[in-house]
Design a protein around this motif. Structure first.
Motif, PDB file in Angstrom:
ATOM      1  N   THR A   4       1.690   0.099   0.494  1.00  0.00           N
ATOM      2  CA  THR A   4       0.280  -0.032   0.887  1.00  0.00           C
ATOM      3  C   THR A   4      -0.084   0.961   1.982  1.00  0.00           C
ATOM      4  O   THR A   4      -1.152   1.553   1.956  1.00  0.00           O
ATOM      5  CB  THR A   4      -0.071  -1.448   1.375  1.00  0.00           C
ATOM      6  OG1 THR A   4       0.850  -1.849   2.381  1.00  0.00           O
ATOM      7  CG2 THR A   4      -0.037  -2.442   0.241  1.00  0.00           C
ATOM      8  N   PHE A  51       3.658   0.182  -4.156  1.00  0.00           N
ATOM      9  CA  PHE A  51       3.084  -1.131  -3.836  1.00  0.00           C
ATOM     10  C   PHE A  51       3.011  -2.004  -5.089  1.00  0.00           C
ATOM     11  O   PHE A  51       3.359  -3.188  -5.065  1.00  0.00           O
ATOM     12  CB  PHE A  51       1.703  -1.000  -3.195  1.00  0.00           C
ATOM     13  CG  PHE A  51       0.882  -2.265  -3.245  1.00  0.00           C
ATOM     14  CD1 PHE A  51       1.407  -3.466  -2.780  1.00  0.00           C
ATOM     15  CD2 PHE A  51      -0.405  -2.263  -3.768  1.00  0.00           C
ATOM     16  CE1 PHE A  51       0.661  -4.640  -2.844  1.00  0.00           C
ATOM     17  CE2 PHE A  51      -1.154  -3.435  -3.834  1.00  0.00           C
ATOM     18  CZ  PHE A  51      -0.620  -4.623  -3.379  1.00  0.00           C
ATOM     19  N   CYS A 103       0.073  -9.423  -2.529  1.00  0.00           N
ATOM     20  CA  CYS A 103      -0.312  -8.259  -1.749  1.00  0.00           C
ATOM     21  C   CYS A 103      -0.362  -8.749  -0.288  1.00  0.00           C
ATOM     22  O   CYS A 103      -0.121  -9.925  -0.027  1.00  0.00           O
ATOM     23  CB  CYS A 103      -1.639  -7.691  -2.245  1.00  0.00           C
ATOM     24  SG  CYS A 103      -2.726  -8.864  -3.031  1.00  0.00           S
ATOM     25  N   SER A 129      -3.810  -4.822   4.814  1.00  0.00           N
ATOM     26  CA  SER A 129      -2.510  -4.179   5.066  1.00  0.00           C
ATOM     27  C   SER A 129      -2.483  -3.489   6.430  1.00  0.00           C
ATOM     28  O   SER A 129      -1.414  -3.333   7.026  1.00  0.00           O
ATOM     29  CB  SER A 129      -2.178  -3.187   3.956  1.00  0.00           C
ATOM     30  OG  SER A 129      -3.142  -2.174   3.868  1.00  0.00           O
ATOM     31  N   CYS A 155      -4.597  -1.739   0.416  1.00  0.00           N
ATOM     32  CA  CYS A 155      -4.036  -2.639  -0.593  1.00  0.00           C
ATOM     33  C   CYS A 155      -5.142  -3.120  -1.518  1.00  0.00           C
ATOM     34  O   CYS A 155      -6.162  -2.471  -1.681  1.00  0.00           O
ATOM     35  CB  CYS A 155      -3.326  -3.805   0.082  1.00  0.00           C
ATOM     36  SG  CYS A 155      -4.389  -4.783   1.164  1.00  0.00           S
TER      37      CYS A 155
END
Lengths: 189, 136
Positions: A139, B88, B98, A35, A145
């Protein structure tokens, strides 16, 4: 097993993903984490006057090469190593998703949702724009993440990463069971 | 060029992500519906392998290929681990990705995920813009 045309089972893929952690440490003293690449892109392209984006991102450019490599590796797989069969999803997942309006199950992603025809409609607003925004905002706010916290952080025994991972899962369960079904019925059925 | 080795490692990582189908939106749905062990197996065995690797590195005192001492950055707890983590997670279940898999989904031909990626960059930017106003 034909490793070129068949999907890789978890006990092959998981350890290979895990090996990336010591590999990155050994080849360059780098901590796995993807991330951060999004932050470096902001720092490189649209830093404005925001202190969070004023740092020497070029020193972290390895991370952008790593992220770019992921896209290239995926492209390579598409061209030369593509799995021959559709994803072997649990039939009860398929049934549940069919009831929520998903029609195409023969690729890695449901093509009826993830196509350019949805770029500028409500489906795209939910699945691409809102979903992506939450991934990027969440994130960075969480400081990592699935790779940076769940794999790198937990494997190096850092408890904040365990907390973050539990929260990732909590958010995912809440979306999947409480919110997404309503959105999908509204958008797709 | 010193960054080529990271490009190459990223490519291997991308191949694994696609071949194991963890970039699949369907696999993420299965995981959150508790209808498959696949994702739990991948993440669990990845953590176990990484842990063993890091333990061996620490125990042997091995250095990087250029002779540096290996340093593992420390994570400090903030409220963001919780709040950001939940946000998230909500996005993960919608996009089926992700950040790593976002790059892989684009590479495997779902080019519309470029919009998701741009939006994730925008989300990161908005976090940076309002960082000082958020609880930490």
């Amino acid at each position: 097993m034909n490793i070129l045309k068949e999907p890789w089972p978890w006990y092959i893929a998981g350890p290979l993903i895990g090996l990336t952690v010591p590999l990155l440490l050994l080849i360059g003293n780098k901590a796995l984490g993807i991330s951060s690449s999004l932050r470096h892109i902001c720092a490189a392209c649209i830093p404005g006057k925001i202190p969070f984006f004023h740092y020497d991102w070029k020193k972290e450019s390895w991370n952008l090469f790593f992220a770019g490599g992921i896209a290239l590796g995926a492209m390579f797989t598409l061209l030369f190593l593509q799995n021959a069969d559709p994803v072997a999803i649990n039939p009860s997942t398929i049934a549940a998703l069919k009831a929520l309006g998903v029609q195409e199950f023969d690729e890695l992603m449901p093509r009826d949702i993830f196509n350019w025809g949805n770029a500028f409609n409500a489906t795209g607003l939910v699945f691409f724009v809102a979903g992506g925004f939450m991934v990027g905002f969440g994130t960075r706010y969480a400081g990592g993440c699935t790779s940076g916290h769940s794999i790198m952080g937990i494997s190096t025994l850092q408890w904040p990463s365990m907390v973050a991972t539990i929260c990732f899962m909590a958010g995912g369960f809440a979306m999947t069971h409480l919110i997404l079904p309503h959105l999908m019925k509204w958008l797709l059925v | 060029m010193k960054n080529l080795k990271f490009l190459f490692t990223g490519m291997l990582f991308g191949i694994i992500l696609v071949k194991s189908e963890v970039i699949s939106w369907f696999r993420i749905q299965e995981m959150f519906r508790l209808e498959s062990f696949h994702m739990y197996g991948v993440i669990g065995s990845a953590i176990a392998t990484a842990m063993l690797g890091v333990w061996l590195i620490r125990r042997s005192g091995v250095r990087t290929i250029s002779g540096e001492e290996i340093v593992i950055p420390k994570k400090t707890f903030t409220k963001g681990n919780v709040i950001g983590g939940i946000i998230f997670g909500l996005g993960w279940a919608i996009t089926g990705a992700c950040p790593g898999p976002l790059f892989a989904q684009v590479g495997s031909g779902f080019t519309v995920v470029l919009i998701t990626l741009l939006s994730a960059i925008a989300g990161t930017w908005v976090y940076g813009r309002f960082q000082d106003k958020l609880p930490h």
